[in-house]
Scaffold this active site. Structure first.
Site: not given
Length: 104
Positions: A29, A32
């Protein structure tokens, strides 16, 4: 205090007392990865107020499902084991600090 890696097995133990910011994330991600250094800074600055735990949603789907995590990063703030606030997506450090201070 260092950021703690949580799993389905120890998540409730890690979030049971005090103020805990749980970062639901995954290695693939992009946002992230962007929020990781922000959390490191937050941990250094607010370690006396909040404990930060990271939980990989790919490896710990039970906990992610329990808290309705559909998008990542999702950050859930727990106070004494109960979720009290939640933000989804990348957040600047100031916004996360404000979230923590609101419940400290």
């Amino acid at each position: 205090m260092a950021i703690v890696k949580a799993t389905d097995q120890n998540f409730s133990d890690e979030t049971t007392s005090g103020l805990v910011l749980a970062d639901f994330w995954a290695p693939w991600c992009g946002p992230c990865k962007m929020i990781a250094p922000v959390l490191e800074e937050l941990d250094a600055e607010l370690a006396d107020k909040v404990k930060i735990v990271k939980i990989d949603v790919d490896e710990n789907q039970e906990t992610a499902g329990k808290y309705g995590v559909m998008s990542i990063p999702t950050l859930i703030l727990f106070k004494d084991g109960e979720p009290v606030d939640k933000v989804i997506g990348f957040q600047p450090k100031e916004a996360l600090a404000e979230l923590v201070n609101k419940h400290a």
